[in-house]
Motif scaffolding. Sequence first.
Motif: not given
Length: 234
Positions: A88, A122-124, A155, A158-160, A207
């Motif tokens: 994260q 935040s993102w993984y 976002v 459903d993507e950063l 990713h």
Amino acid sequence: MPETPEHPTHHIDFSSVLAAAVHDMKNSLSLLIQSIEQLSEVIDAADNQANAQVASVHYEATRLNTSLVQLLSLYRTQLDTLPVTVEQCFIADLLEDVMGAVRLYKQHKNVSVSVQCDDDLSWYLDSELVYMLINDAIINALRYGKQHIQVSAFVEHDELVIKVEDDGEGYPLHMLKQSQTRMAEFTLSQGRTGLGIFFARLIASAHTRGQKKGRIILSNGGLYSGSVFEVKIP
């Protein structure tokens, strides 16, 4: 001399030697960059010539360091060992770190850079790899932009999405084409520019989530009618 038990033939793996040399050079350059940054803090702010020279040297050292990191990572992908550590990451912190790294070059170019990102976004992802990707994108925007750059993160679907837009002349046609070429058919004949695109695509595509892979998109237009660099991470 033919190989015998008493005199075995030793085959030197030049690619491994080169990778070790690149790694050593990268470490030395990192120390040099730190020294340049420390020097910049003690130079009189009114000494424009000295500050411009320091900023120029810092830019060139950073550019070389980025190229060495890219080469080393590409070598590791040939061994199927590109390290990807997904954790994260708060995107605003990552962008702040990048802006700190390009501070001297930004001051030298006298370009306005705005950053649009929610503090709680935040993102993984692998923060080190994405840091290098965004750092290179912003350095290129500073190099070719004129007065304004915007960095935004949000976002969408459903993507950063992390986007870097500048007010320069836009990407040349061959770069737009390369950004859409299949990785297996990609050529590095365009020099460092080609390597930068390939490296960015490599990081993005590493990713994954389910059947979706990260990607980069290059285009012209956007907020300032210049270059638009986007990385999208599922």
